[in-house]
Write an enzyme that holds these catalytic residues in place. Structure first.
Site, PDB file in Angstrom:
ATOM      1  N   GLU A   1     -48.994  45.748  73.146  1.00 39.01           N
ATOM      2  CA  GLU A   1     -48.119  45.108  74.150  1.00 39.01           C
ATOM      3  C   GLU A   1     -46.663  45.043  73.680  1.00 39.01           C
ATOM      4  O   GLU A   1     -46.079  43.964  73.553  1.00 39.01           O
ATOM      5  CB  GLU A   1     -48.627  43.709  74.479  1.00 39.01           C
ATOM      6  CG  GLU A   1     -49.961  43.721  75.199  1.00 39.01           C
ATOM      7  CD  GLU A   1     -50.377  42.365  75.752  1.00 39.01           C
ATOM      8  OE1 GLU A   1     -49.796  41.345  75.335  1.00 39.01           O
ATOM      9  OE2 GLU A   1     -51.288  42.322  76.592  1.00 39.01           O
TER      10      GLU A   1
ATOM     11  N   GLU B   1     -57.260  46.643  77.445  1.00 36.65           N
ATOM     12  CA  GLU B   1     -57.632  45.221  77.525  1.00 36.65           C
ATOM     13  C   GLU B   1     -57.858  44.846  78.972  1.00 36.65           C
ATOM     14  O   GLU B   1     -57.032  45.174  79.833  1.00 36.65           O
ATOM     15  CB  GLU B   1     -56.523  44.316  76.964  1.00 36.65           C
ATOM     16  CG  GLU B   1     -56.425  44.308  75.468  1.00 36.65           C
ATOM     17  CD  GLU B   1     -55.403  43.298  74.946  1.00 36.65           C
ATOM     18  OE1 GLU B   1     -55.204  42.238  75.579  1.00 36.65           O
ATOM     19  OE2 GLU B   1     -54.799  43.583  73.896  1.00 36.65           O
TER      20      GLU B   1
END
Ligand code: BG6
Length: 477
Positions: free
Chosen positions: A175, A376
């Protein structure tokens, strides 16, 4: 059949949320080791003095360090084709700037890779999952210092050389766009102060923050280039915290502002990492915000030479935004938004939006035309361990099933989707709250928010269900 024959069904975790053993076998302190437990209501505290009065959940986590064989055997029992996990930088270079790597740390991951190989599980390796050696944060101010680029590249090269026999899929940073928000920039270590503070209270200097990001881009590109040279089979993926955004109304101002936020927050990093240069709108936005990037011509060339091969992202929810005022808000991964009347929310107030996943898949594939992997996705819930050792979690099955249905539709739409990693496939420490009770796993771990418990593993109902999904390549849902 929509899903490819070699579709990578699996799960994902991160070192600082599962390993524990925070000072074992030569590991140095990580930034995550100084962050206390918290809850939905009480924010976590970053405690540089490591005050003993607090509990630090990452230090023991679920003790994967001592349970990895058992845990990987359970992943294999579910039929995992792939397992995404991260390597702890401080386990390999305890201070981040050590001359030589820590052999014991390298051996631990040798063992993890061997165990995965035994069951034919493809590793997907995150090189840095929002966590750096504490020494890098303190001595160098984290990614804000260009010296850290060299330290990261040395670390990445150590991994490439040591593990090339096992790994094809690498992810340079988890991220990477988290740093767009001051609140979630902790893992990049740029702002560790002497005093305690919460995530929200961290000091912020946007110019330093975006330069830290710029340094991460250069580090990633250098590592990608070196990695491709070391082993041409290596594939590198972006990893974007994709906050799918909707205008709350059809007012043109709402549509325009959502479009611009999407470009800036969701696309900047993947544009740089897949196209090799900053997009025009981001450079303009930087100009408006007074951000001055330290980016030389030579570094621009590095960005062009070290582009990634595939697109990965985390997807938990969508958010709604508006230029008008709405009172009802929701929470979410990294950021919340205005309540969307068409969506339900989880117990932690994160909107549930499977159709948003299809929309996102189409959007990113249309933009980049490279293979896409969902690294995810999942739902954090309060599970109950019954006396007979069962855990009934129909809400998790429903959440993941609904997302898989939309994935299949996106593949039918033409998206080249190559894998799905359910987040927290085994219960782990929550990043935002530091809790254990916010559980994502198919496997229940008997430990609580204060690290008490037997650490025994139990199969939830979703364990058996996911096994069938994988066995049938996504057809039995
Ligand atoms: C992602 C992170 O942002 O969200 C994970 O990459 C994190 O590390 C996940 O665990 C879920 O968030 P949380 O706060 O529920 O743990």
């Amino acid at each position: 059949m929509a899903f490819k024959e070699n579709f990578l069904w699996g799960g994902a975790t991160a070192a600082n949320q599962i390993e524990g053993a925070y000072l074992e076998d030569g590991k140095g302190l990580s930034v995550a080791d100084i962050v206390t437990g918290g809850s939905h209501e009480n924010p976590r505290i970053i405690s540089p003095s490591m005050d003993e009065k607090y509990f630090y959940p990452s230090r023991k986590s679920i003790d994967f360090y001592h349970h990895y064989k058992e845990d990987i055997a359970l992943f294999a029992e579910m039929g995992f084709k792939a397992y995404r996990f991260s390597i702890s930088w401080a386990r390999i270079y305890p201070n981040g700037d050590d001359e030589k790597p820590n052999e014991k740390g390298l051996e631990f991951y040798d063992n993890v890779f061997k165990e995965l190989e035994k069951y034919n599980i493809e590793p997907v390796v995150t090189i840095s999952h929002s966590d750096i050696p504490l020494n890098i944060a303190k001595k160098y101010h984290g990614w804000n210092n260009k010296e850290v680029i060299n330290l990261y590249v040395k670390y990445a090269k150590t991994l490439f050389e040591r593990y090339s026999a096992y790994v094809t899929y690498w992810i340079p940073f988890n991220e990477i766009n988290d740093i767009f928000l001051a609140m979630s920039s902790l893992g990049q270590g740029a702002f560790i102060e002497e005093n305690e503070c919460t995530f929200a209270q961290q000091k912020d200097d946007p110019n330093a923050r975006f330069n830290a990001l710029n340094n991460m881009f250069i580090a990633s590109a250098k590592a990608v280039k070196i990695g491709h040279e070391i082993d041409s089979k290596f594939k590198f993926g972006t990893m974007i915290c994709h906050i799918t955004r909707y205008p709350r109304t059809c007012h043109p101002d709402d549509v325009l502002s959502v479009f611009k936020n999407d470009l800036f927050f969701n696309n900047t990093c993947s544009d740089v990492m897949l196209k090799g240069e900053y997009p025009f709108y981001t450079l303009k936005e930087f100009e408006i915000r007074g951000i001055k990037l330290a980016l030389s011509e030579e570094e621009k060339q590095i960005l062009r030479e070290g582009v990634c091969d595939y697109y990965t992202f985390s997807y938990y929810q969508s958010i709604s935004e508006s230029t008008l005022k709405f009172d009802e808000q929701t929470s979410g991964n990294i950021m919340g938004g205005i309540k969307n009347p068409y969506l339900k929310e989880t117990e932690w107030d994160w909107p549930i939006d499977p159709v948003g996943l299809r929309y996102t898949l189409l959007k990113v594939y249309d933009r980049y035309k490279v293979p896409v992997m969902i690294t995810e996705n999942g739902i954090g819930c309060r599970d109950v361990l019954n006396e007979d050792g069962t855990i009934h979690d129909p809400y998790r099955i429903e959440y993941i099933k609904d997302h898989i249905v939309e994935m299949e539709k996106a593949i039918d739409d033409g998206v080249d989707l190559i894998g799905y990693m359910a987040w927290g496939c085994i219960d782990l420490v929550s990043v935002s709250t530091g809790e254990m009770k916010k559980r994502y796993g198919f496997i229940y771990v008997d430990t609580d928010d204060l690290g008490n418990g037997s650490f025994k593993r139990y199969k939830k109902d979703s364990f058996t269900w996911y096994k069938k999904v994988i066995e049938s390549n996504g057809q039995i849902r």
